[in-house]
Design an enzyme around this catalytic site. Structure first.
Site, PDB file in Angstrom:
ATOM      1  N   ASP A 148       0.993  -1.107  -0.077  1.00 50.76           N
ATOM      2  CA  ASP A 148       0.101   0.048   0.125  1.00 50.76           C
ATOM      3  C   ASP A 148       0.809   1.111  -0.113  1.00 50.76           C
ATOM      4  OD1 ASP A 148      -2.263   1.598   0.108  1.00 50.76           O
ATOM      5  OD2 ASP A 148      -2.705   1.165   2.331  1.00 50.76           O
ATOM      6  N   ASP A 176      -2.812   2.488  -6.187  1.00 51.43           N
ATOM      7  CA  ASP A 176      -1.486   2.762  -5.075  1.00 51.43           C
ATOM      8  C   ASP A 176      -1.713   1.321  -4.127  1.00 51.43           C
ATOM      9  OD1 ASP A 176      -4.205   3.093  -3.856  1.00 51.43           O
ATOM     10  OD2 ASP A 176      -3.339   4.729  -2.598  1.00 51.43           O
ATOM     11  N   GLU A 177      -2.381   0.310  -4.367  1.00 53.74           N
ATOM     12  CA  GLU A 177      -2.239  -1.004  -3.583  1.00 53.74           C
ATOM     13  C   GLU A 177      -2.500  -2.016  -4.431  1.00 53.74           C
ATOM     14  OE1 GLU A 177      -5.422  -1.845  -0.524  1.00 53.74           O
ATOM     15  OE2 GLU A 177      -6.465  -0.114  -1.489  1.00 53.74           O
TER      16      GLU A 177
END
Length: 369
Positions: A16, A112-113
């Site tokens: 993350d 983003d993860e």
């Protein structure tokens, strides 16, 4: 405990990125470094919505989906920056390339993860912790960004672990530690437990995993429906979901149940802007566009309606999603109605075909005045 199909415990990493949009802005503009940065709409006029905020801004209580006006009230010195989605997508792609050095079993959840299954890794490193460290270091060295990692034997625990020591953290939860860890976890941290369900649980004196563990599976299903069976499994550290690198998405949306009933169109429009932002971000994550937009409306008496509009060509820009949802709402009979929930869903997907454009062009950013 969770096992892979070959009876070997899985090795799952959840990566993350730390305050991703804001971190990219701080990296690309030295004037923003160590400053409270808010990525999203301007607080001027009717105001926009916060997409994300730097850790310096989060200290003041600023969070995503908050109105920019409220963010400015909490931190008058905050610097408001318009989103540059092209820059974020470019960074996200480079992060994915780093993941691919170690495994092809990658399940992106957003720009983003992502989950990574490194039970068998390309470089025969063998240690998921070592791989997580290498990934974090590569992201830092090559992109000047930081990521937090969670490592465990299933997706749920790995995801929770990645959030424990942010920013730039790495947390490993061993198989023998999982049940004790789950017992201490607050119910609102459980997958599928939103605000409404969390409040219901707390009204039943269920505050932690240990409290949930006292209930039988039948009791959990009685109180919470089919998802009760999932709660029964997960509180015991059992999550058999595989990392899915090619998951098919048939529809994608977001909705919000409000703490009080909405009665005026202006407030509803603001809430639809926030929901549209979430939907837009999810479309970006999955690289999708849809031909059908559906509006969901639930009244205070729990009666529900849906309205939809279809387009000849796939759409995925923020302005069209929000404007269409508002148009569908305006065309619905909401006069003198109290509304407890609004939702927006896109379906009937086509390929994502981004048009060449200046990354700072405001075409997709008109909800960020």
């Amino acid at each position: 405990m969770t096992e892979a199909s070959n009876n070997t415990l899985r090795k799952i990493i959840h990566i993350d990125m730390d305050a991703f949009y804001a971190s990219v802005e701080q990296r690309d503009n030295p004037l923003y470094q160590n400053k409270p940065i808010v990525v999203g709409g301007s607080p001027e006029g009717r105001g926009g919505v916060v997409a994300t905020a730097s850790y310096e801004a989060r200290k003041f209580g600023i969070r995503s989906a908050m109105s920019s006006k409220r963010a400015q009230q909490l931190c008058p010195d905050a610097i408001f920056v318009r989103p540059r989605f092209a820059a974020y997508k470019e960074a996200s792609q480079k992060i994915r390339e780093i993941f691919q050095r170690y495994t092809d079993l990658i399940e992106p959840l957003s720009l983003d993860e992502a989950y990574l299954d490194v039970t068998i890794d390309k470089q025969n490193i063998g240690s998921a912790i070592a791989i997580a460290k290498l990934i974090k270091q590569a992201i830092k060295d090559e992109l000047q960004l930081t990521a937090s990692a969670g490592v465990s034997i299933n997706k749920f625990v790995a995801k929770i672990a990645s959030d424990l020591n942010k920013p730039d953290g790495l947390t490993f939860i061993a198989p023998a530690q999982i049940e004790a860890f789950m017992e201490k976890l607050p119910v609102e941290k459980f997958f599928g437990v939103g605000k409404v369900t969390a409040e219901k649980m707390k009204s039943m004196q269920l505050f932690t995993g240990a409290d949930l563990k006292k209930l039988t599976e039948a009791a959990l299903k009685q109180h919470f429906g089919k998802v009760g069976a999932f709660y029964y499994q997960i509180v015991r550290g059992i999550d058999n979901r595989a990392v899915q690198p090619h998951r098919e998405t048939k529809s994608l949306g977001a909705e919000d149940t409000f703490p009080f009933d909405l009665t005026d169109m202006e407030t509803m429009s603001v809430e639809l802007d926030k929901i549209a932002l979430v939907v837009f971000d999810r479309l970006q994550r999955h690289q999708l566009k849809g031909r059908t937009i559906t509006l969901k409306v639930k009244y205070h008496d729990f009666k529900q309606i849906t309205r939809n509009q279809s387009f000849a060509e796939p759409i995925g820009d923020l302005e069209t999603i929000a404007a269409t949802a508002k148009s569908l709402l305006a065309a619905s009979d909401i006069t003198d109605k109290k509304i407890r929930l609004l939702g927006i869903t896109l379906s009937n997907f086509g390929e994502f075909m981004p048009k060449p454009k200046n990354p700072d062009h405001p075409e997709q950013l008109k909800l960020f005045p």
